[in-house]
Scaffold this active site. Structure first.
Site, PDB file in Angstrom:
ATOM      1  N   HIS A 102       9.399  -3.666   3.193  1.00 19.74           N
ATOM      2  CA  HIS A 102       8.960  -3.846   1.802  1.00 19.74           C
ATOM      3  C   HIS A 102      10.166  -4.054   0.881  1.00 19.74           C
ATOM      4  O   HIS A 102      10.133  -4.875  -0.037  1.00 19.74           O
ATOM      5  CB  HIS A 102       8.206  -2.605   1.306  1.00 19.74           C
ATOM      6  CG  HIS A 102       6.969  -2.277   2.073  1.00 19.74           C
ATOM      7  ND1 HIS A 102       6.897  -1.218   2.946  1.00 19.74           N
ATOM      8  CD2 HIS A 102       5.739  -2.865   2.094  1.00 19.74           C
ATOM      9  CE1 HIS A 102       5.685  -1.158   3.459  1.00 19.74           C
ATOM     10  NE2 HIS A 102       4.966  -2.141   2.974  1.00 19.74           N
ATOM     11  N   LYS A 162       5.444 -10.151   9.465  1.00 19.59           N
ATOM     12  CA  LYS A 162       4.995  -9.175  10.464  1.00 19.59           C
ATOM     13  C   LYS A 162       3.461  -9.215  10.578  1.00 19.59           C
ATOM     14  O   LYS A 162       2.918  -9.180  11.674  1.00 19.59           O
ATOM     15  CB  LYS A 162       5.497  -7.796  10.039  1.00 19.59           C
ATOM     16  CG  LYS A 162       4.624  -6.640  10.362  1.00 19.59           C
ATOM     17  CD  LYS A 162       4.961  -6.036  11.691  1.00 19.59           C
ATOM     18  CE  LYS A 162       4.155  -4.809  12.007  1.00 19.59           C
ATOM     19  NZ  LYS A 162       2.843  -4.723  11.446  1.00 19.59           N
ATOM     20  N   GLN A 217     -10.154  -2.524   2.695  1.00 16.23           N
ATOM     21  CA  GLN A 217      -9.640  -3.181   3.898  1.00 16.23           C
ATOM     22  C   GLN A 217      -9.587  -2.257   5.113  1.00 16.23           C
ATOM     23  O   GLN A 217      -9.093  -2.641   6.162  1.00 16.23           O
ATOM     24  CB  GLN A 217      -8.280  -3.811   3.631  1.00 16.23           C
ATOM     25  CG  GLN A 217      -7.113  -2.854   3.458  1.00 16.23           C
ATOM     26  CD  GLN A 217      -5.856  -3.598   3.037  1.00 16.23           C
ATOM     27  OE1 GLN A 217      -5.717  -4.018   1.902  1.00 16.23           O
ATOM     28  NE2 GLN A 217      -4.920  -3.759   3.944  1.00 16.23           N
ATOM     29  N   MET A 235       0.851  -1.189   0.000  1.00 14.46           N
ATOM     30  CA  MET A 235       0.000   0.000   0.000  1.00 14.46           C
ATOM     31  C   MET A 235       0.890   1.244   0.000  1.00 14.46           C
ATOM     32  O   MET A 235       0.462   2.333   0.385  1.00 14.46           O
ATOM     33  CB  MET A 235      -0.934  -0.010   1.211  1.00 14.46           C
ATOM     34  CG  MET A 235      -1.887  -1.198   1.183  1.00 14.46           C
ATOM     35  SD  MET A 235      -3.474  -0.885   1.954  1.00 14.46           S
ATOM     36  CE  MET A 235      -2.983  -0.569   3.621  1.00 14.46           C
ATOM     37  N   GLY A 236       2.141   1.091  -0.426  1.00 18.64           N
ATOM     38  CA  GLY A 236       3.049   2.238  -0.481  1.00 18.64           C
ATOM     39  C   GLY A 236       3.605   2.567   0.897  1.00 18.64           C
ATOM     40  O   GLY A 236       3.580   1.732   1.802  1.00 18.64           O
ATOM     41  N   GLY A 239       5.141 -10.159   4.145  1.00 17.23           N
ATOM     42  CA  GLY A 239       5.940 -10.131   5.375  1.00 17.23           C
ATOM     43  C   GLY A 239       5.268 -10.942   6.480  1.00 17.23           C
ATOM     44  O   GLY A 239       4.038 -10.939   6.611  1.00 17.23           O
TER      45      GLY A 239
HETATM   46  O1  PAF Z   1       0.016  -5.603   3.859  1.00 18.65           O
HETATM   47  C1  PAF Z   1      -0.429  -4.714   3.103  1.00 18.65           C
HETATM   48  O2  PAF Z   1       0.234  -3.699   2.831  1.00 18.65           O
HETATM   49  C2  PAF Z   1      -1.809  -4.880   2.484  1.00 18.65           C
HETATM   50  O3  PAF Z   1      -2.677  -5.491   3.369  1.00 18.65           O
HETATM   51  C3  PAF Z   1      -1.788  -5.607   1.124  1.00 18.65           C
HETATM   52  C4  PAF Z   1      -1.322  -7.037   1.260  1.00 18.65           C
HETATM   53  C5  PAF Z   1      -0.891  -4.866   0.154  1.00 18.65           C
HETATM   54  C6  PAF Z   1      -3.195  -5.650   0.523  1.00 18.65           C
HETATM   55  O4  PAF Z   1      -3.687  -4.370   0.315  1.00 18.65           O
END
Ligand code: PAF
Length: 277
Positions: free
Chosen positions: A37, A149, A61, A30-31, A147
């Site tokens: 990441h 985490k 979400q 999600m940036g 991850g």
């Molecule tokens: O972990 C995240 O950043 C988000 O839940 C994901 C897996 C990119 C889905 O939007």
């Protein structure tokens, strides 16, 4: 690194990468990218795959009481980080591409999504599973990296892929931590200096509990003492639990796949962490 913002561009770029690489790997994000990441991207690159990283702040979400607009965004910094790690393609869809008008399908995973974050954040895993299913369908990767985490999220995505027979492998990557043990997370930036100083206590406590359980301590007593100690340090503990790793069902005795999971609040920031035992 190629940047795709539309589905036709994504399809062309993926087709090109598939012709020139043995495997395609997806890192969904999600940036607001941090070292966690970057490690996922690096792990994909080192495996020999062409890595596609998606950046999409997924509205589905976020629970009703969660502030989507507060989610940190830094497209320029994220793209620079992806390029530096050897990412081949960045996928930046907009909301209309991911959730076109008239669509009527979402993915609800039972089992591992039912407790813990599933209870604390109603609808959260429906959003995660739905967006991941869409990303898998768009990119059609051979594998996707997540991850550890977010342990529960990893189990939910694995369950969905197994149940829907999706043709990819889900790879979990060990949590990346700050030197003082705090798990890297885009939420850490919201900690005040005082909260940041206390935050590593969560991992330190999980590690102590894991040691005590491995030494044969009674789970209920050890966990209840650790919970009290976290509360005394200033945390508001949502849960601290011993669970079986894949289904996240609570257990009271150790077994090879046991996992210790926790969610605790410092001020307005909710921290998640987990350790294996
Ligand atoms: O972990 C995240 O950043 C988000 O839940 C994901 C897996 C990119 C889905 O939007």
């Amino acid at each position: 690194m190629f940047i795709a913002r539309t589905l036709p561009d994504l399809r062309d770029a993926c087709a090109r990468l598939r012709r020139s690489s043995d495997a395609l790997a997806l890192v969904p994000t999600m940036g607001a990218l941090h070292e966690g990441h970057r490690t996922l991207v690096r792990t994909g690159v080192v495996s020999g795959a062409a890595v596609v990283a998606s950046i999409f702040v997924n509205p589905l979400q976020f629970a009703a009481n969660e502030d989507l607009s507060r989610y940190p965004r830094d497209e320029e910094g994220d793209l620079a980080a992806l390029e530096a790690e050897g990412c081949a393609l960045a996928w930046l869809p907009d909301v209309a591409t991911m959730y076109p008008a008239g669509e009527a399908t979402t993915v609800v995973v039972g089992g591992p999504s039912e407790r813990w974050e599933g209870e604390a954040r109603p609808g959260h895993f429906r959003g995660v599973a739905t967006v991941c299913a869409k990303l898998f369908g768009q990119v059609r990767p051979d594998r996707a990296y997540f991850g550890e985490k977010d342990w529960q999220q990893l189990q939910v995505v694995k369950r969905m892929v197994a149940d829907l027979l999706l043709p990819l492998e889900i790879v979990g990557v060990e949590t990346v931590r700050e030197p003082d043990g705090l798990a890297m997370s885009s939420r850490n930036r919201f900690l005040s200096p005082e909260e940041r100083a206390v935050a590593p206590t969560l991992y330190a406590t999980l590690t102590e509990v894991a040691g005590a359980l491995a030494a044969g301590g009674p789970a209920a007593d050890v966990i209840s003492a650790a919970r009290d100690s976290l509360e005394r340090s200033g945390f508001e503990v949502d849960y601290l639990a011993l669970v079986e790793g894949a289904g996240l069902v609570p257990i009271d005795t150790l077994r090879p796949d046991a996992r210790l999971i926790a969610a605790a609040r410092l001020g307005s920031v909710r921290l998640l962490d987990n350790v294996g035992i």
